[in-house]
Design a protein around this motif. Structure first.
Motif, PDB file in Angstrom:
ATOM      1  N   GLU A 282     -21.591 -30.781 -55.309  1.00 21.28           N
ATOM      2  CA  GLU A 282     -23.100 -30.052 -55.049  1.00 21.28           C
ATOM      3  C   GLU A 282     -23.744 -29.039 -55.935  1.00 21.28           C
ATOM      4  O   GLU A 282     -24.412 -28.548 -56.339  1.00 21.28           O
ATOM      5  N   THR A 308     -23.347 -44.331 -55.530  1.00 26.78           N
ATOM      6  CA  THR A 308     -24.890 -43.200 -54.027  1.00 26.78           C
ATOM      7  C   THR A 308     -24.928 -43.346 -52.994  1.00 26.78           C
ATOM      8  O   THR A 308     -23.651 -44.153 -52.836  1.00 26.78           O
ATOM      9  N   PRO A 310     -26.070 -43.271 -49.058  1.00 27.93           N
ATOM     10  CA  PRO A 310     -27.799 -42.487 -48.370  1.00 27.93           C
ATOM     11  C   PRO A 310     -28.083 -40.988 -48.566  1.00 27.93           C
ATOM     12  O   PRO A 310     -26.734 -40.095 -47.671  1.00 27.93           O
ATOM     13  N   HIS A 311     -29.014 -40.468 -48.105  1.00 28.32           N
ATOM     14  CA  HIS A 311     -29.168 -39.052 -48.499  1.00 28.32           C
ATOM     15  C   HIS A 311     -28.632 -38.569 -47.450  1.00 28.32           C
ATOM     16  O   HIS A 311     -27.930 -36.887 -47.225  1.00 28.32           O
ATOM     17  N   MET A 314     -25.482 -37.718 -46.913  1.00 28.75           N
ATOM     18  CA  MET A 314     -24.588 -36.902 -47.790  1.00 28.75           C
ATOM     19  C   MET A 314     -25.046 -35.481 -47.144  1.00 28.75           C
ATOM     20  O   MET A 314     -24.679 -34.065 -47.212  1.00 28.75           O
ATOM     21  N   LEU A 315     -26.513 -35.016 -47.041  1.00 29.01           N
ATOM     22  CA  LEU A 315     -26.817 -33.876 -46.053  1.00 29.01           C
ATOM     23  C   LEU A 315     -25.835 -33.457 -45.041  1.00 29.01           C
ATOM     24  O   LEU A 315     -25.456 -32.623 -45.152  1.00 29.01           O
ATOM     25  N   ARG A 318     -21.785 -33.167 -46.345  1.00 26.71           N
ATOM     26  CA  ARG A 318     -21.136 -32.753 -47.421  1.00 26.71           C
ATOM     27  C   ARG A 318     -20.347 -31.518 -47.955  1.00 26.71           C
ATOM     28  O   ARG A 318     -19.706 -30.950 -48.977  1.00 26.71           O
ATOM     29  N   PRO A 335     -23.828 -38.483 -54.729  1.00 25.78           N
ATOM     30  CA  PRO A 335     -24.798 -37.759 -54.160  1.00 25.78           C
ATOM     31  C   PRO A 335     -25.621 -39.420 -53.760  1.00 25.78           C
ATOM     32  O   PRO A 335     -25.566 -40.080 -53.632  1.00 25.78           O
ATOM     33  N   SER A 336     -27.241 -38.781 -53.462  1.00 23.13           N
ATOM     34  CA  SER A 336     -28.064 -39.519 -53.074  1.00 23.13           C
ATOM     35  C   SER A 336     -28.149 -39.294 -54.861  1.00 23.13           C
ATOM     36  O   SER A 336     -28.815 -38.627 -55.027  1.00 23.13           O
ATOM     37  N   GLU A 338     -31.745 -39.598 -53.666  1.00 20.65           N
ATOM     38  CA  GLU A 338     -32.940 -37.751 -54.030  1.00 20.65           C
ATOM     39  C   GLU A 338     -32.624 -37.420 -53.939  1.00 20.65           C
ATOM     40  O   GLU A 338     -32.591 -36.220 -54.690  1.00 20.65           O
ATOM     41  N   ALA A 339     -31.244 -36.551 -54.028  1.00 23.81           N
ATOM     42  CA  ALA A 339     -30.362 -35.564 -54.827  1.00 23.81           C
ATOM     43  C   ALA A 339     -30.576 -35.286 -56.445  1.00 23.81           C
ATOM     44  O   ALA A 339     -31.114 -34.370 -56.398  1.00 23.81           O
ATOM     45  N   GLU A 342     -34.144 -34.514 -57.059  1.00 26.47           N
ATOM     46  CA  GLU A 342     -34.706 -33.218 -56.722  1.00 26.47           C
ATOM     47  C   GLU A 342     -34.039 -32.548 -57.526  1.00 26.47           C
ATOM     48  O   GLU A 342     -34.865 -31.302 -57.990  1.00 26.47           O
TER      49      GLU A 342
END
Length: 423
Positions: A282, A308, A310-311, A314-315, A318, A335-336, A338-339, A342
Motif C-alpha cells: 500500500e 481484489t 472488499p474495501h 482491506m482497511l 492492511r 487492494p480493493s 475502491e483503493a 482512490e
C-alpha cells in the motif's frame, strides 16, 4: 505457561518435520493456559455457529453440520491461534493438529464468515493482538527484490509441475464450468488476449510489461507484431522467459530486464501488469500508478489484472502479518477496487475506464493447479521439497481457491486511461 512442543500424537501420520526448515511448525508456541482457554472459548463460540462439522478427539462435535474439520489436538490448535491468530491456524494445519478431507470446503466456509469470526470488541483491538508485518518486507527496491525471490525463485521446475504449458501463473478465463485440465492453456491464452485487446496491442505497438512471469504475455504480444520490454525481479523467471522467447523466434521483439518497475524508462503505447500490484504494498501504490502514467505515450492505455478484496476488510487487515506473508508471498497487500480508484485519482491523471471481474474463473484455475500439484507429489519430492512444504503448498492453493469460491476475493481486469484521453 504451558509446555511445548505438543501434538506429537497428531503428527504421527506425517514424517518428522525438519526443525531447521520449519521451526515454528515443529515447536508450538508457549502460551499461558489463561490465554489458551480464552482463545478456546472464542474459537468454540465461532465454530458452533458455522455450517461445519468439527469433530474433536473422543467424538464430540461442534458446528451446524457441513464440511468435516477433524481437530486432532485442540490444546495445540488453540495455543497457536492464541499466540499468532491466523498464522497459528495455518501452522497448526502444517503440524497435523487439524485436518480435513476437503480443505477447500472448510476454508470456503471460514472465508465466507471471516468478518464475524472474531467478536466485535476484539476486532476493535486488532492492533493489539494481531501480528504486524516485519519492516524488512516493505516494498522498497531492496525489499521487493527479496520478497519476489522468496517465491518465484523457488524452482522453475517446481512451477512447471503444476502449471500448464504456457507457464501462466494467474487467473485463466474459461468458456464454462467445470473446467478440465486440457482446457487450461487455451483459457490462459483467452485471458491474455483479452488483456492485449483492452490495451489495443497490434502490429507496431510498443509495450511495457511490469511483471514478466515466464514470458507468455510477452510472447503473445510479439506474435501480434508488438515490441515488448518486460520487467521482472526474479532471476529464475527471467532466465526461463528468455529461453522460451528465443525458442519461439521472438528474441528481436522482446527484451526481458531484471529491473524494478520504479527504474523503468521510455514511453509506450501500452503498459500491462498482471497480478503484480498485490506485491507492491500500500505504501508504494502511489509510486506504482505514477510509474504507469509516466511510461504511457499520449493516448496510451494501461491494463492491469489484479486480485481484489472488499474495501472494509482491506482497511481492517492492511497492517496485519498473515500466514500468506510468512510462508508464501512476503510483503504486499491485496487492494480493493475502491483503493485503486482512490489512489489513481489522488496521485495520477489515470482513471478507471473499464473493469471486468471474473473471480469464479480463478477458483477453477486454482483447483486445476491444486489437483495437478497433488497428482505430481512424488515429482515435487524428487525436486527436494519435503512433506511439510507439500502440505504448505496444498494449503496455500486451497486457501486461495476458497477465497474466490466464497466471493471474499475477486480478480479484475482494469483499463486505465489518462483523464483527458479518449476512451
Amino acid at each position: 505457561m504451558s509446555p511445548g512442543p505438543r501434538g506429537t500424537a497428531a503428527k504421527a501420520e506425517q514424517r518428522p518435520v525438519d526443525p531447521v526448515r520449519w521451526p515454528d511448525v515443529v515447536r508450538a508456541p508457549r502460551v499461558s493456559r489463561v490465554r489458551t482457554a480464552l482463545t478456546a472459548a472464542v474459537v468454540r463460540r465461532a465454530l458452533e455457529r458455522l455450517p461445519l462439522r468439527v469433530v474433536l478427539p473422543g467424538g464430540r462435535q461442534l458446528g451446524l453440520g457441513g464440511p468435516l474439520l477433524e481437530l486432532r489436538d485442540p490444546e495445540a490448535f488453540h495455543g497457536r491461534i492464541g499466540a499468532a491468530g491466523l498464522i497459528g491456524f495455518g501452522e497448526s494445519y502444517l503440524a497435523g493438529e487439524w485436518d480435513a478431507p476437503d480443505p477447500v470446503a472448510v476454508l470456503t466456509v471460514l472465508a465466507g464468515h471471516v468478518a464475524g469470526l472474531v467478536p466485535r470488541p476484539l476486532q476493535r483491538l486488532r492492533g493489539l493482538w494481531a501480528p504486524h508485518r516485519p519492516s524488512a518486507q516493505r516494498g522498497t527496491p531492496e525489499g521487493a527484490r527479496s520478497n519476489i525471490s522468496r517465491h518465484y525463485d523457488l524452482s522453475n521446475d517446481l512451477f512447471r509441475l503444476f502449471l500448464d504449458d504456457t507457464l501462466t501463473y494467474s487467473a485463466a478465463l474459461f468458456r464454462g464450468f467445470p473446467a478440465a485440465w486440457p482446457q487450461l492453456a487455451a483459457a490462459q491464452h483467452r485471458k491474455i488476449d483479452r488483456l492485449l485487446d483492452l490495451a489495443k496491442v497490434t502490429e507496431g505497438s510498443t509495450v511495457l510489461e511490469i511483471g514478466t512471469g515466464w514470458g507468455e504475455l510477452a510472447l503473445r504480444a510479439a506474435e501480434r507484431g508488438a515490441r515488448v520490454t518486460s520487467l521482472t525481479l526474479s532471476a529464475e523467471q527471467r532466465d526461463l522467459a528468455l529461453e522460451r522467447i528465443r525458442a519461439a523466434g521472438h528474441a528481436e521483439r522482446v527484451n526481458v530486464e531484471l529491473l524494478d518497475y520504479r527504474r523503468a524508462e521510455g514511453v509506450y503505447d501500452a503498459v500491462l501488469s498482471v497480478e503484480m500490484i498485490e506485491a507492491v504494498g500500500e505504501e508504494f501504490w502511489p509510486v506504482y500508478f505514477a510509474t504507469l502514467e509516466a511510461r504511457l505515450a499520449p493516448g496510451g492505455r494501461a491494463v492491469l489484472q489484479a486480485i481484489t478484496m472488499p474495501h472494509a476488510r482491506m482497511l481492517a487487515s492492511r497492517a496485519t502479518y498473515t500466514w500468506i506473508h510468512k510462508y508464501i508471498f512476503p510483503g504486499g497487500l491485496l487492494p480493493s477496487v475502491e483503493a485503486i480508484e482512490e489512489t489513481t485519482r489522488a496521485h495520477t491523471g489515470l482513471r478507471v475506464a473499464r473493469r471486468d471481474g471474473f473471480g469464479p474463473h480463478y477458483a477453477e484455475t486454482l483447483r486445476l493447479w491444486r489437483e495437478r500439484f497433488t497428482e505430481r507429489a512424488d515429482e515435487v519430492e524428487a525436486l527436494g521439497f519435503d512433506e511439510t512444504f507439500r502440505r504448505m503448498w496444498t494449503f496455500y492453493l486451497a486457501y486461495s481457491e476458497a477465497g474466490f469460491r466464497s466471493g471474499y476475493l475477486d480478480v479484475q481486469q482494469i483499463l486505465l486511461t489518462k483523464e483527458d484521453a479518449p476512451r
